[in-house]
Motif scaffolding. Structure first.
Motif: not given
Length: 142
Positions: A42, A44-45, A48-49
């Motif tokens: 979670e 990591e998302k 990145s975002e």
């Protein structure tokens, strides 16, 4: 690069992110904790975002300023975050009373107890991050 704050608890992780200028904090989400692996996926998302460059991790110190068992738990999880995201810096931030302040704000806004429970950790992360961002602004203006 943005800052992201984490309010790490046993059952949830509240997450907030800064705007691109690093002036304001916005609540992003509350991660329901199931396992370290899923927690990191979670995060990591979010990294990145939101192009996270620094995690501001709430450190739940005791009221007298000492570090207790909760601090050790948060620091151990921060080690896992550091291993998963070696390019993302980490800063620990004293989060005493951030949850209390978030709760008072939500009560003042007449948010029901059920709804408060769903957003309290995300709001605490906003308080953590905004406190950190405000301290950066004060240093810039000094």
């Amino acid at each position: 690069m943005r800052y992201a704050a984490l309010d790490v608890g046993d059952k949830t992780i509240g997450v907030a992110a800064s705007d691109l200028l690093g002036l304001t904090a916005q609540g992003i989400k509350t991660i329901k904790r199931t396992s370290n692996k899923n927690d990191l996926l979670e995060l990591e998302k979010i990294v990145s975002e939101f192009e996270v460059g620094t995690f501001v991790i709430g450190l739940p110190k005791n009221m007298n300023g000492t570090e207790g068992e909760r601090c050790e738990i948060v620091k151990k999880f921060a080690e896992k975050i550091g291993a998963a995201f070696p390019d993302v810096k980490q800063i620990f931030w004293d989060e005493r009373l951030s949850t209390v302040a978030a709760e008072k704000n939500l009560i003042a806004a007449d948010v029901s107890r059920k709804k408060r429970k769903k957003v309290i950790d995300k709001m605490a992360a906003v308080y953590i991050l905004q406190g950190f961002l405000d301290s950066l602004g004060a240093m810039r203006n000094a």
